[in-house]
Design a protein around this motif. Sequence first.
Motif, PDB file in Angstrom:
ATOM      1  N   GLY A 292       0.810  -1.203   0.000  1.00 28.41           N
ATOM      2  CA  GLY A 292       0.000   0.000   0.000  1.00 28.41           C
ATOM      3  C   GLY A 292       0.846   1.257   0.000  1.00 28.41           C
ATOM      4  O   GLY A 292       2.030   1.241   0.347  1.00 28.41           O
ATOM      5  N   SER A 293       0.229   2.365  -0.382  1.00 26.93           N
ATOM      6  CA  SER A 293       0.930   3.648  -0.466  1.00 26.93           C
ATOM      7  C   SER A 293       0.017   4.766  -0.011  1.00 26.93           C
ATOM      8  O   SER A 293      -1.187   4.743  -0.266  1.00 26.93           O
ATOM      9  CB  SER A 293       1.371   3.920  -1.910  1.00 26.93           C
ATOM     10  OG  SER A 293       1.799   5.256  -2.068  1.00 26.93           O
ATOM     11  N   LYS A 294       0.596   5.758   0.667  1.00 29.04           N
ATOM     12  CA  LYS A 294      -0.174   6.938   1.054  1.00 29.04           C
ATOM     13  C   LYS A 294      -0.261   7.933  -0.089  1.00 29.04           C
ATOM     14  O   LYS A 294      -1.082   8.850  -0.059  1.00 29.04           O
ATOM     15  CB  LYS A 294       0.459   7.609   2.286  1.00 29.04           C
ATOM     16  CG  LYS A 294      -0.394   8.726   2.876  1.00 29.04           C
ATOM     17  CD  LYS A 294      -1.717   8.149   3.392  1.00 29.04           C
ATOM     18  CE  LYS A 294      -2.720   9.232   3.690  1.00 29.04           C
ATOM     19  NZ  LYS A 294      -3.260   9.847   2.477  1.00 29.04           N
ATOM     20  N   SER A 295       0.595   7.789  -1.098  1.00 30.97           N
ATOM     21  CA  SER A 295       0.603   8.689  -2.243  1.00 30.97           C
ATOM     22  C   SER A 295       0.878   7.860  -3.490  1.00 30.97           C
ATOM     23  O   SER A 295       2.007   7.755  -3.958  1.00 30.97           O
ATOM     24  CB  SER A 295       1.684   9.768  -2.054  1.00 30.97           C
ATOM     25  OG  SER A 295       1.700  10.683  -3.127  1.00 30.97           O
ATOM     26  N   THR A 296      -0.187   7.277  -4.035  1.00 30.76           N
ATOM     27  CA  THR A 296      -0.027   6.263  -5.074  1.00 30.76           C
ATOM     28  C   THR A 296       0.668   6.809  -6.315  1.00 30.76           C
ATOM     29  O   THR A 296       1.589   6.187  -6.849  1.00 30.76           O
ATOM     30  CB  THR A 296      -1.404   5.680  -5.463  1.00 30.76           C
ATOM     31  OG1 THR A 296      -2.044   5.173  -4.285  1.00 30.76           O
ATOM     32  CG2 THR A 296      -1.249   4.560  -6.457  1.00 30.76           C
ATOM     33  N   ILE A 297       0.252   7.976  -6.790  1.00 34.52           N
ATOM     34  CA  ILE A 297       0.850   8.524  -8.010  1.00 34.52           C
ATOM     35  C   ILE A 297       2.309   8.901  -7.762  1.00 34.52           C
ATOM     36  O   ILE A 297       3.191   8.615  -8.584  1.00 34.52           O
ATOM     37  CB  ILE A 297       0.033   9.731  -8.507  1.00 34.52           C
ATOM     38  CG1 ILE A 297      -1.336   9.254  -9.004  1.00 34.52           C
ATOM     39  CG2 ILE A 297       0.774  10.477  -9.603  1.00 34.52           C
ATOM     40  CD1 ILE A 297      -2.270  10.369  -9.434  1.00 34.52           C
ATOM     41  N   LEU A 361      -9.146   8.381  -8.548  1.00 28.67           N
ATOM     42  CA  LEU A 361      -9.074   8.784  -7.146  1.00 28.67           C
ATOM     43  C   LEU A 361     -10.225   9.719  -6.814  1.00 28.67           C
ATOM     44  O   LEU A 361     -10.542  10.627  -7.585  1.00 28.67           O
ATOM     45  CB  LEU A 361      -7.738   9.469  -6.854  1.00 28.67           C
ATOM     46  CG  LEU A 361      -6.486   8.636  -7.134  1.00 28.67           C
ATOM     47  CD1 LEU A 361      -5.228   9.397  -6.728  1.00 28.67           C
ATOM     48  CD2 LEU A 361      -6.546   7.293  -6.413  1.00 28.67           C
ATOM     49  N   THR A 362     -10.872   9.481  -5.685  1.00 26.72           N
ATOM     50  CA  THR A 362     -12.039  10.261  -5.265  1.00 26.72           C
ATOM     51  C   THR A 362     -11.840  10.750  -3.847  1.00 26.72           C
ATOM     52  O   THR A 362     -11.089  10.149  -3.073  1.00 26.72           O
ATOM     53  CB  THR A 362     -13.308   9.382  -5.321  1.00 26.72           C
ATOM     54  OG1 THR A 362     -13.094   8.228  -4.501  1.00 26.72           O
ATOM     55  CG2 THR A 362     -13.612   8.950  -6.748  1.00 26.72           C
ATOM     56  N   HIS A 387      -8.758   3.184   1.794  1.00 23.05           N
ATOM     57  CA  HIS A 387      -8.268   3.719   0.523  1.00 23.05           C
ATOM     58  C   HIS A 387      -9.225   4.751  -0.033  1.00 23.05           C
ATOM     59  O   HIS A 387     -10.405   4.816   0.343  1.00 23.05           O
ATOM     60  CB  HIS A 387      -8.100   2.584  -0.499  1.00 23.05           C
ATOM     61  CG  HIS A 387      -9.397   1.976  -0.955  1.00 23.05           C
ATOM     62  ND1 HIS A 387     -10.097   2.428  -2.048  1.00 23.05           N
ATOM     63  CD2 HIS A 387     -10.132   0.946  -0.449  1.00 23.05           C
ATOM     64  CE1 HIS A 387     -11.191   1.706  -2.204  1.00 23.05           C
ATOM     65  NE2 HIS A 387     -11.243   0.796  -1.248  1.00 23.05           N
ATOM     66  N   ILE A 388      -8.692   5.543  -0.957  1.00 17.59           N
ATOM     67  CA  ILE A 388      -9.524   6.387  -1.805  1.00 17.59           C
ATOM     68  C   ILE A 388      -9.446   5.824  -3.224  1.00 17.59           C
ATOM     69  O   ILE A 388      -8.494   5.155  -3.578  1.00 17.59           O
ATOM     70  CB  ILE A 388      -9.074   7.860  -1.797  1.00 17.59           C
ATOM     71  CG1 ILE A 388      -7.613   7.989  -2.277  1.00 17.59           C
ATOM     72  CG2 ILE A 388      -9.230   8.469  -0.416  1.00 17.59           C
ATOM     73  CD1 ILE A 388      -7.163   9.426  -2.473  1.00 17.59           C
TER      74      ILE A 388
END
Length: 484
Positions: A292-297, A361-362, A387-388
Amino acid sequence: MIQGTGSNVGKSLIVAGLCRLFANRGLNVRPFKPQNMSNNAAVTADGGEIGRAQALQAMGCRVPLSVHMNPVLLKPETDTGAQIIVQGKRFGTMRAREYGKQKGALLPKVLESFSELESSSDLILVEGAGSPAEINLRSGDIANMGFAEAANLPVILCADIDRGGVIASVVGTHAVLEPDEQDRIKGFFINRFRGDPSLFDDGMHEIAQRTGWQGIGVVPWFSDASKLPAEDALDLSNGEGTGEIKIVVPVISRIANFDDLDPLRMEPDVTLELIGPGSPLPGDADVVLLPGSKSTIGDLAFFRAQGWDIDLQAHVRRGGHVLGICGGYQMLGKTISDPDGIEGSAGTVEGLGLLDIETVLTPEKSLVQASGKHLETGASVSGYEIHIGRTSGADCARPYLHIRDASGAPKLDGAQSADGRIAGTYLHGLFTDDAFRKAYLKGFGAVSDLAYDQRIDAVLDDLAEHLERVLNVDAILQIANSRT
């Protein structure tokens, strides 16, 4: 309240052990941390989130998780900004300087949560953050002395001898505090001592003489601490097992909810290898697990900057398997769109293209505990979503899981490639489910006999016994009872 002479001196572990110690004595105990900073969060039954350390401490207390155990959670998204979680829900995103000006305004919410726990507890063990010696951060403080003063709490100071200079760290903390803050600290203990603790008797005497604080004890190094879930990504380490099944994890810059890795670290038949920046993904991996990532992009760009995208393509060509969890799942798709600029500039980026899916992303965040089954093996699975974003596409027609949330609502989750070697899911914590982990590893020829939750519970009991032997526990209770 347990405060520390610095970050990472062992406060979280000590509080977890004391939680189990006092619970074993028959007390109704609760953990509390006014402000935490971590991307490793746990989801509560009522759909909120708290720091993973408080989840472990709640397990020590043998009580369900509550958002009130960690009313303010900071989740770093960049080097200078973080998402702010208040009483389990997203409050906003702020840069560090902005939060420094605003944090004092959150004190009423913090006190409200403390009062909520206090009404149903015999004892609350409060964990500070960082150190009260950071007097440059004292204005508006809600994490250390600011909270202790507002809630009128006595304080015990924890110091780590393993990093050196422990006498200076304790005496120096005393020196920079205001007189009323010095008086609020009633005792101190020394953590992570290696060797014969009696060799530090003179050191304990010197600290007590120079500060006027009571020595509570010297805590020897607890080697099994590594078996407990880590909260800080800096504490992540390779697995204990040396089996033939190799699972490789690229450690992205904003790795989040990495408790997914903890059970795999304990499996004897598994070699779990964490790959840091600048190192290639090994060519002999059976599975590459994208966490998992807190900042996917941002982490997708980081992933590419290491050349891991090229390594991953080669892994797939060799017949290797890939599993993406949450942000890692989103990265596996064709595109990730951020139309509202939630993670930065609005726009769309190309994904790794290994699954025929797209993610948008939402602003709404999914925070649910869920359980169900793994469709391929029929094994039970449980975990949580945090997640978002919404994910859709052709490969979602081959879902990975069939799950139900706490309300009982059913849904299909995740996606798989046609040959089943590449898969993704939004469900964190699935490897903590013994049945799923056993079935998953069996597919690679590994045998799992690990009862993960029982192992963690046993380590907490061992930690409690460890602290009972070396700390003046009666003095801790007397200090707690001195609050008026």
